[in-house]
Design a protein around this motif. Structure first.
Motif, mmCIF file in Angstrom:
data_model
loop_
_atom_site.group_PDB
_atom_site.id
_atom_site.type_symbol
_atom_site.label_atom_id
_atom_site.label_comp_id
_atom_site.label_asym_id
_atom_site.label_seq_id
_atom_site.Cartn_x
_atom_site.Cartn_y
_atom_site.Cartn_z
ATOM 1 N N PHE A 122 41.302 16.658 -10.888
ATOM 2 C CA PHE A 122 42.004 15.850 -11.885
ATOM 3 C C PHE A 122 43.520 15.932 -11.691
ATOM 4 O O PHE A 122 44.236 14.919 -11.799
ATOM 5 C CB PHE A 122 41.630 16.325 -13.289
ATOM 6 C CG PHE A 122 42.400 15.647 -14.382
ATOM 7 C CD1 PHE A 122 42.010 14.410 -14.854
ATOM 8 C CD2 PHE A 122 43.530 16.242 -14.934
ATOM 9 C CE1 PHE A 122 42.734 13.769 -15.857
ATOM 10 C CE2 PHE A 122 44.245 15.616 -15.926
ATOM 11 C CZ PHE A 122 43.853 14.375 -16.391
ATOM 12 N N LEU A 174 44.521 13.737 -8.802
ATOM 13 C CA LEU A 174 44.502 12.323 -9.173
ATOM 14 C C LEU A 174 45.674 11.980 -10.080
ATOM 15 O O LEU A 174 46.268 10.893 -9.972
ATOM 16 C CB LEU A 174 43.173 11.993 -9.854
ATOM 17 C CG LEU A 174 43.004 10.556 -10.349
ATOM 18 C CD1 LEU A 174 43.102 9.569 -9.200
ATOM 19 C CD2 LEU A 174 41.675 10.397 -11.078
ATOM 20 N N TRP A 222 38.720 11.434 -15.995
ATOM 21 C CA TRP A 222 39.789 10.620 -15.410
ATOM 22 C C TRP A 222 40.179 9.487 -16.358
ATOM 23 O O TRP A 222 41.361 9.286 -16.644
ATOM 24 C CB TRP A 222 39.346 10.033 -14.079
ATOM 25 C CG TRP A 222 39.000 11.045 -13.031
ATOM 26 C CD1 TRP A 222 39.261 12.384 -13.065
ATOM 27 C CD2 TRP A 222 38.339 10.797 -11.788
ATOM 28 N NE1 TRP A 222 38.799 12.981 -11.930
ATOM 29 C CE2 TRP A 222 38.236 12.040 -11.124
ATOM 30 C CE3 TRP A 222 37.834 9.667 -11.168
ATOM 31 C CZ2 TRP A 222 37.629 12.166 -9.875
ATOM 32 C CZ3 TRP A 222 37.230 9.781 -9.920
ATOM 33 C CH2 TRP A 222 37.136 11.025 -9.284
#
Length: 615
Positions: A127, A130, A156
């Motif tokens: 996470f 990202l 996400w």
């Protein structure tokens, strides 16, 4: 249904929630010499186990078979296609995200919705990666290729909102159904894109389209061949090498591919033949086996990317007890592909002292490859002393600027488990101790400090990301990456040494943090490593490592310690037990200051020089 018609209910065996009865159908094979009525008479009645579908003749054997299932905790049928009622689901909450799981969710072979709570740290690291990419360009299309319960994709979409367009894929129909239910549970809209049906379904409470999650049901290789993504995460059960070619085929330039490998037995050299089969790599069990596993996976990733004319930049490589996580950035073009392919080399590993060095570049055959090793074990020991491991990734395992930005995202979103590990990774990437690590609160101008020092992403990169897709922006980013590599040519040293593995018999070694200071004072770069809690990453050769370790070690027996030089008999060698005070004539004294013990230990080294051979 065919069995239900012919079951006789007068001899049933009770089981929690079910009733198994005698079956008189021709389920069992009949001897070939029986014909006619003999076949029907000799066929006999039998039972079917609803747990494992075993066919058992005797009633007593069937009862014992059922009891064994109950003792193992196996009470659910593996062959009933009807989904369990919702009352039997368990709701698990992680990072403000709720998911429904089955009671047997922790056993991957027996459930369609595998959920491992021990992989929470893995999900937090992905996470953070990202989130860093979402800060660079918006919106980004990201794919969770193996959704299972959909926990990762839901996190996400729930936290990053309009910055990402999430696609959750799974090839199992029951998993897809559970992913949709978990999306509804978290107030997310669902967009179906299933191969068999193209209808769209929208569920929510009037929220924006940014809260829409696309759910697909197809093979992971198929969806990655059909569509392009900015961020792809691969987390199959076992190795992920079967999906690397598809992942790098359509991933966008400067995108990120992350993969989690759970085939620990092969990567950690417990099943070496499997590692050779899957990764084309020859490995043995060493003291640095976890880093060896990470470099094995990155080498396979590099070769897969090079086949698609793409290079990679390793952003993160983590090897823990249950998994190996690798996060790489994709650089499009044959030149980056060639540069990455050149970093895949063989490793020369000495089996006596565990010294190691990567083979030099070039295709010329050396007359004596043992000369590349810093040790002299080949000359002092009989036979062949080294093995050739690899091919392995020989480049850096971490990007310091990216890790610092991941740490900022972990602080911002309150990911407590990932923060200590990210701090260790930053120190390991810079090859420095934790006491020299400094970071500011999120309200300070830490981003400017991080961008200016560790990574070239100032305002120019922000402007270039606005021009995503244009050749000019790619040239600006490629030039910034080249300047960054030139500024950080002194990357962290490869591999590490375990302080316990090289300790001296009969000597008390210093504390690990003190030993790090001693190596740093000797002029070497040094840091701890997340691969091994007692590991030391340093650019010092093994001989110097042992010298410093022996210099600051003290004798085990207190009576043998004396102020001033310690004189030992000539026949005692390094690594043997130090005699007691009654066998050595020394004055009774006690070391009070550290410098005195250092003098005594230094005299001990001078009298008995070390060899690179095994202690």
């Amino acid at each position: 249904h065919r069995h239900a018609v012919h079951l006789l209910f007068w001899d049933g065996i009770c089981f929690p929630g079910y009733r198994m009865c005698i079956c008189h159908l021709s389920c069992r094979p009949v001897k070939p010499n029986l014909v006619g009525d003999q076949t029907l008479s000799k066929m006999g009645a039998h039972y079917h186990c609803i747990i494992c579908s075993a066919t058992i003749i005797r009633r007593t054997d069937m009862i014992g078979h059922i009891n064994r299932h109950v003792n193992k905790g196996e009470t659910e049928s593996r062959f009933i296609t009807v989904r369990a009622p919702k009352s039997s689901y368990e709701v698990v909450k992680e990072s403000a995200t709720d998911v429904q799981v089955l009671p047997n969710h922790s056993t991957p072979q027996k459930t369609d919705s595998y959920f491992n709570p021990k992989m929470k740290l893995n999900r937090q690291l992905i996470f953070c990666a990202l989130a860093v990419l979402a800060e660079e360009r918006k919106p980004i299309e990201c794919l969770d290729a193996f959704g299972a319960t959909g926990i990762m994709g839901l996190q996400w979409a729930k936290h990053l909102r309009s910055s990402v367009k999430v696609t959750i894929n799974d090839c199992n129909e029951n998993s897809v159904t559970m992913i949709k239910e978990n999306c509804h549970l978290n107030k997310m809209k669902v967009k179906l894109n299933i191969k068999e049906e193209d209808n769209d379904e929208t569920v929510g409470n009037g929220e924006e389209n940014s809260d829409t999650i696309e759910v697909t049901k197809m093979d992971a290789n198929v969806i990655m061949h059909l569509r392009s993504f900015d961020f792809i995460h691969l987390d199959p059960f076992g190795t992920s090498v079967n999906y690397l070619d598809s992942a790098f085929r359509n991933v966008r330039n400067l995108g990120i591919v992350s993969l989690t490998s759970t085939d620990i037995s092969s990567l950690y050299a417990k099943a070496q033949h499997v590692a050779l089969r899957h990764y084309g790599c020859n490995i043995v069990r060493t003291e640095y086996y976890k880093e060896l596993a990470a470099r094995t996976v990155i080498a396979a990733v590099t070769r897969a990317a090079a086949r698609c004319n793409k290079g990679i930049e390793v952003l993160l490589a983590v090897a823990l007890e249950h998994f190996v996580l690798v996060v790489v950035r994709v650089l499009r073009g044959p030149t980056p592909a060639d540069d990455s392919a050149k970093k895949v080399r063989y490793l020369i590993h000495c089996q006596w002292c565990e010294e190691r060095v990567f083979q030099k570049e070039g295709n010329m055959v050396e007359e004596n490859p043992y000369q590349q090793l810093p040790c002299d074990c080949h000359g002092s020991m009989p036979g062949k002393t080294a093995v050739l491991l690899g091919p392995l990734w020989s480049g850096a395992l971490f990007n310091t600027g990216f890790l610092r930005r991941m740490l900022l995202e972990a602080v911002q979103y309150g990911l407590d488990e990932a923060q200590p590990l990210l701090k260790t990774l930053v120190c390991e990437a810079e090859c420095t101790t934790l006491k020299h690590f400094s970071t500011h609160s999120p309200g300070d101008e830490n981003r400017q400090e991080e961008c200016g020092v560790y990574i070239k992403t100032p305002n120019t990169s922000a402007e270039s990301y606005l021009l995503r897709g244009k050749r000019k922006s790619e040239e600006v980013l490629r030039g910034a990456a080249k300047r960054q590599r030139a500024e950080h040519s002194a990357e962290h040293p490869p591999f590490y040494y375990n302080i316990h593995r090289h300790s001296i018999k009969g000597m008390n070694m210093p504390k690990l943090n003190k030993f790090l200071n001693y190596l740093s004072e000797a002029g070497y770069r040094v840091s701890r490593t997340h691969f091994d809690p007692m590991g030391v990453r340093t650019n010092a050769p093994l001989a110097q490592f042992k010298t410093v370790l022996m210099k600051y070690s003290t004798p085990t027996y207190v009576g043998a310690q004396a102020e001033g030089p310690v004189h030992l008999p000539g026949e005692i060698q390094v690594g043997e037990e130090v005699p007691a005070a009654t066998e050595i004539e020394v004055e009774e004294a006690e070391f009070v200051e550290d410098d005195k013990s250092g003098v005594a230990a230094a005299v001990f080294i001078q009298s008995y020089p070390t060899h690179c051979a095994a202690d």
